[in-house]
Motif scaffolding. Structure first.
Motif, PDB file in Angstrom:
ATOM      1  N   GLY A  60     -29.874 -10.097  16.269  1.00 40.80           N
ATOM      2  CA  GLY A  60     -28.851 -10.621  17.383  1.00 40.80           C
ATOM      3  C   GLY A  60     -29.202 -10.558  18.813  1.00 40.80           C
ATOM      4  O   GLY A  60     -29.026 -11.333  19.498  1.00 40.80           O
ATOM      5  N   TYR A  61     -30.107  -9.811  19.110  1.00 44.99           N
ATOM      6  CA  TYR A  61     -30.947  -9.676  20.248  1.00 44.99           C
ATOM      7  C   TYR A  61     -31.745 -10.823  20.705  1.00 44.99           C
ATOM      8  O   TYR A  61     -32.317 -10.883  21.884  1.00 44.99           O
ATOM      9  CB  TYR A  61     -31.262  -8.214  20.726  1.00 44.99           C
ATOM     10  CG  TYR A  61     -30.331  -6.968  20.666  1.00 44.99           C
ATOM     11  CD1 TYR A  61     -30.024  -6.789  21.938  1.00 44.99           C
ATOM     12  CD2 TYR A  61     -30.096  -6.226  19.683  1.00 44.99           C
ATOM     13  CE1 TYR A  61     -29.068  -5.589  22.235  1.00 44.99           C
ATOM     14  CE2 TYR A  61     -28.785  -5.210  19.823  1.00 44.99           C
ATOM     15  CZ  TYR A  61     -28.624  -4.946  20.795  1.00 44.99           C
ATOM     16  OH  TYR A  61     -27.578  -4.006  21.243  1.00 44.99           O
ATOM     17  N   LYS A  89     -27.449  -4.977   7.597  1.00 44.46           N
ATOM     18  CA  LYS A  89     -26.525  -4.472   8.970  1.00 44.46           C
ATOM     19  C   LYS A  89     -27.587  -4.452  10.089  1.00 44.46           C
ATOM     20  O   LYS A  89     -27.422  -4.982  11.222  1.00 44.46           O
ATOM     21  CB  LYS A  89     -25.648  -3.534   8.633  1.00 44.46           C
ATOM     22  CG  LYS A  89     -25.051  -3.194   9.905  1.00 44.46           C
ATOM     23  CD  LYS A  89     -23.853  -2.106   9.772  1.00 44.46           C
ATOM     24  CE  LYS A  89     -23.168  -1.610  10.969  1.00 44.46           C
ATOM     25  NZ  LYS A  89     -22.173  -0.451  10.840  1.00 44.46           N
ATOM     26  N   SER A  90     -28.791  -3.508   9.770  1.00 44.77           N
ATOM     27  CA  SER A  90     -29.346  -3.216  10.963  1.00 44.77           C
ATOM     28  C   SER A  90     -30.444  -4.613  11.470  1.00 44.77           C
ATOM     29  O   SER A  90     -30.575  -4.966  12.510  1.00 44.77           O
ATOM     30  CB  SER A  90     -30.385  -2.043  10.451  1.00 44.77           C
ATOM     31  OG  SER A  90     -29.787  -0.911  10.466  1.00 44.77           O
ATOM     32  N   ASP A 138     -23.406   3.236  19.094  1.00 44.76           N
ATOM     33  CA  ASP A 138     -22.034   3.525  18.565  1.00 44.76           C
ATOM     34  C   ASP A 138     -21.383   4.828  18.658  1.00 44.76           C
ATOM     35  O   ASP A 138     -20.279   4.931  18.281  1.00 44.76           O
ATOM     36  CB  ASP A 138     -22.156   3.115  16.928  1.00 44.76           C
ATOM     37  CG  ASP A 138     -22.705   1.439  16.576  1.00 44.76           C
ATOM     38  OD1 ASP A 138     -22.501   0.651  17.585  1.00 44.76           O
ATOM     39  OD2 ASP A 138     -23.177   1.348  15.684  1.00 44.76           O
ATOM     40  N   THR A 164     -29.601  -7.766  10.883  1.00 43.73           N
ATOM     41  CA  THR A 164     -28.808  -8.547  11.220  1.00 43.73           C
ATOM     42  C   THR A 164     -28.447  -8.344  12.967  1.00 43.73           C
ATOM     43  O   THR A 164     -28.556  -9.264  13.672  1.00 43.73           O
ATOM     44  CB  THR A 164     -27.422  -8.855  10.705  1.00 43.73           C
ATOM     45  OG1 THR A 164     -27.693  -9.274   9.263  1.00 43.73           O
ATOM     46  CG2 THR A 164     -26.355  -9.961  11.183  1.00 43.73           C
ATOM     47  N   ARG A 165     -28.190  -6.977  12.943  1.00 46.07           N
ATOM     48  CA  ARG A 165     -27.810  -6.574  14.479  1.00 46.07           C
ATOM     49  C   ARG A 165     -29.122  -6.675  15.437  1.00 46.07           C
ATOM     50  O   ARG A 165     -28.749  -7.140  16.465  1.00 46.07           O
ATOM     51  CB  ARG A 165     -27.440  -5.252  14.444  1.00 46.07           C
ATOM     52  CG  ARG A 165     -26.705  -4.756  15.728  1.00 46.07           C
ATOM     53  CD  ARG A 165     -26.101  -3.418  15.660  1.00 46.07           C
ATOM     54  NE  ARG A 165     -25.416  -2.877  16.960  1.00 46.07           N
ATOM     55  CZ  ARG A 165     -24.619  -1.834  17.069  1.00 46.07           C
ATOM     56  NH1 ARG A 165     -24.490  -1.032  15.966  1.00 46.07           N
ATOM     57  NH2 ARG A 165     -24.527  -1.328  18.238  1.00 46.07           N
ATOM     58  N   PHE A 186     -29.178   2.028  17.210  1.00 46.37           N
ATOM     59  CA  PHE A 186     -27.889   1.459  17.111  1.00 46.37           C
ATOM     60  C   PHE A 186     -26.746   2.693  16.995  1.00 46.37           C
ATOM     61  O   PHE A 186     -25.699   2.725  17.288  1.00 46.37           O
ATOM     62  CB  PHE A 186     -27.822   0.501  16.005  1.00 46.37           C
ATOM     63  CG  PHE A 186     -28.560  -0.920  16.206  1.00 46.37           C
ATOM     64  CD1 PHE A 186     -28.563  -1.119  17.387  1.00 46.37           C
ATOM     65  CD2 PHE A 186     -29.136  -1.632  14.916  1.00 46.37           C
ATOM     66  CE1 PHE A 186     -29.339  -2.599  17.619  1.00 46.37           C
ATOM     67  CE2 PHE A 186     -29.800  -2.505  15.314  1.00 46.37           C
ATOM     68  CZ  PHE A 186     -30.045  -3.177  16.640  1.00 46.37           C
TER      69      PHE A 186
END
Length: 631
Positions: A47-48, A40-41, A364, A43-44, A360
């Motif tokens: 994304g940047y 998850k980390s 969040d 992929t996120r 993150f």
């Protein structure tokens, strides 16, 4: 200061955070911080990079081409060596021909130079572009976090240590920046080098390639055995280092107290004990991890010997050339480097993903309640404040304020007194919407404060806290912080009203005196006077003084009280005070206990009631005054 600019609440807690990294020759055995959800980390974080996909494509292309060019180098150099050897041997044996063909060798060397030139050029291009992509990505991520921090409710800062927030905003961002800029392209080049070297070695001799591969398990098991032994010591090293740093910081921060109570020897003994533990853990960790390089060198030399012997046999059988042996040995040397680099990068990337996950987590976090859809604008407050059936608690299981009703008329000076934990500061925090009510409502001139934008609401207030906050800058800049575009005359008038002008002019540089980060070049009372001047300059409709005069002497306090009476004329003022002598002239005194207003009235009225307020008052000034209180 203007309450529209929030001052942080001091929340200090010990923080000893292990830093993932590399230690000792041969690699990283310090325990690395790992992300809870790697996929998850990752992929996120990736994304940047989407807005920079084109540049990243060029970076990866340049990395691949540059690496391939560098891989071809040893093969060409081996061909040149073969031509030189064959020509020299033919001439020694007297065979017909010209001997060494220097033109051909020169041509090969020219090819080699061009290859290395373009390899370096592509490497420069990839580093240049990657630096730009990384810094733009980090800039965007840091901007989002900075904006997010400004939208957090005060509750967030009450429950998170400042050290942890700073660590995320500084250390974690640096960790991500360094990894993305340096390690991402290195990971690509290492993978390409590993595959390319294997292909080149197979084209020269599958047998010698098999020999090199047979040494890999030996290297792996040796490294794993050393890592398992050194990891425990590196963990002890980080723990001891954190304890030592904490002790040193604590002793130097409180060195006056240490000296006053003659604890220098105990402090030094404690330091020596911690330093000794750090020494023991460090030398063991470094010694054990230091074995890696000699051991890897031994295994590498063993592989080198086997390759040389087998290669010599193959040369005698004309299976390969002598230049092939030279090229193969170079490839064999390069073969272990990508493995070591990728192993080290794995730990570094894990640490980076953990840093990204911590950032993150900030992004969040729950923000303050969304902005009002149709906020009240151009509101000119007169200063009437009403609390209607207000209920609030910091924790669900611990009620603090229950069914509070209050009506403060415009222009009144309201003093709030009571024991610690009664809810005095909470009252003004609710008024400024630093916290949201559980139920009930607060009205400002008949308008619910939730109908205002927070920025507009807080501009109506000026606040002076017991804990002063001044930033690194001149005295003039610190006072001007209260209102944007304030003139020089307005700044001086504010300082005069706060009784600060005299001591400012006695300083060598006057209003241009530069304050350091903690404003330690001023006394506590002088710092408080500057914060009061800042609030005066803001000229708010409602003034909040939270123990504002607790850090000044009695004479200065009297001057400030007179200045405040002039300043607060016609304005609603809330004064939180423990020193009851400062609030005798208040229009209304609210006595709070356990979150409720148990008494209210003027000083004389409350004294006559002989209730809780009278008990607090006489506890400060002595029972002798009970017979004839000084009014």
């Amino acid at each position: 200061m203007n309450a529209g600019r929030k001052e942080g609440i001091a929340q200090h807690s010990p923080l000893a955070r292990g830093i993932g990294g590399f230690g000792g020759p041969g690699g990283a055995f310090i325990p690395t911080q790992k992300a809870k959800d790697v996929k998850k980390s990752l992929t996120r974080l990736l994304g940047y990079f989407r807005p920079h996909a084109f540049r990243l494509g060029i970076v990866f292309g340049a990395a691949i081409i540059g690496t391939l060019f560098s891989i071809l180098g040893p093969k060409i150099l081996g061909n040149a060596t073969t031509d030189l050897f064959v020509g020299a041997m033919s001439k020694l044996r007297g065979e017909p021909g010209e001997g060494v063909d220097f033109t051909k060798i020169l041509h090969l060397l020219l090819e080699l130079g061009i290859l290395y030139f373009f390899s370096s050029l592509f490497s420069y291009v990839q580093q240049y572009l990657m630096a730009g992509v990384t810094q733009k990505t980090i800039y965007e991520l840091r901007r989002q976090v900075d904006e997010k921090l400004s939208r957090f409710p005060l509750r967030f800062y009450d429950t998170h240590s400042h050290g942890d927030i700073l660590s995320r905003f500084i250390n974690d961002f640096d960790n991500i920046s360094n990894t993305l800029q340096q390690s991402l392209t290195q990971l690509i080049t290492s993978a390409i080098t590993f595959v390319g070297v294997i292909v080149m070695m197979l084209t020269i001799s599958p047998l010698m390639t098999l020999v090199v591969f047979l040494t890999l398990p030996l290297s792996f098991f040796a490294t794993k055995a050393i890592a398992s032994r050194s990891q425990r010591h590196f963990s002890d090293q980080q723990k001891s280092l954190g304890q030592l740093n904490g002790h040193v910081e604590e002793m130097y921060t409180g060195h006056l107290i240490v000296k006053a109570f003659l604890h220098e020897k105990q402090a030094i003994d404690t330091f020596n004990e911690m330093n000794g533990r750090l020494y023991e853990a460090s030398w063991r960790a470094q010694f054990i991890s230091g074995i890696v390089m000699p051991l890897m060198s031994f295994i590498g030399n063993l592989s080198y010997v086997l390759v040389s012997v087998i290669g010599a046999v193959l040369v005698t059988q004309n299976a390969i050339t002598i230049g092939d042996i030279q090229a193969f040995i170079q490839y064999a040397r390069q073969f272990s480097q990508p493995i070591t680099q990728m192993s080290s990068l794995t730990n570094l990337i894990q640490s980076t993903l953990a840093s990204a996950e911590r950032i993150f987590d900030l992004l969040d976090e729950e923000e303050e309640i969304a902005t009002v859809i149709a906020p009240v604008k151009n509101f000119a407050p007169r200063g009437r404040v009403q609390f209607e059936h207000v209920q609030f608690r910091y924790r669900k299981e611990e009620p603090l304020i229950t069914d509070l009703n209050l009506d403060v008329k415009a222009g009144q000076t309201v003093a709030i007194v009571g024991p610690t934990g009664a809810g005095k500061t909470t009252l003004v925090n609710l008024l400024m919407r630093f916290y949201e009510l559980d139920s009930g409502r607060i009205l400002l001139d008949g308008v619910d404060i939730t109908s205002f934008e927070r920025h507009d609401l807080r501009q109506m207030f000026g606040m002076v806290l017991q804990d002063t906050w001044l930033f690194h800058g001149t005295i003039r800049q610190n006072i001007a912080y209260g209102r944007e575009n304030a003139t020089e005359q307005e700044i001086i008038q504010a300082a005069q009203a706060a009784n600060a002008d005299h001591f400012i002019r006695t300083l060598p540089d006057g209003y241009d005196t530069l304050l350091n980060e903690e404003a330690s070049n001023l006394s506590q009372g002088q710092k408080q006077l500057l914060t009061i001047a800042r609030a005066i300059l803001a000229d708010p409709a409602i003034l909040i003084l939270d123990e504002a005069t607790s850090n000044v002497d009695t004479r200065t306090e009297a001057h400030i009280q007179r200045a405040m009476q002039h300043l607060m004329s016609g304005k609603t003022s809330f004064v939180i005070a423990h020193r009851l002598s400062t609030i005798k002239e208040a229009d209304l005194i609210l006595v709070m206990q356990n979150g409720s207003v148990v008494e209210q009235g003027t000083h004389q009225e409350l004294i006559k009631k002989d209730g809780f307020y009278a008990e607090l008052y006489y506890s400060q000034f002595g029972s002798w005054e009970k017979q004839e209180p000084a009014i």
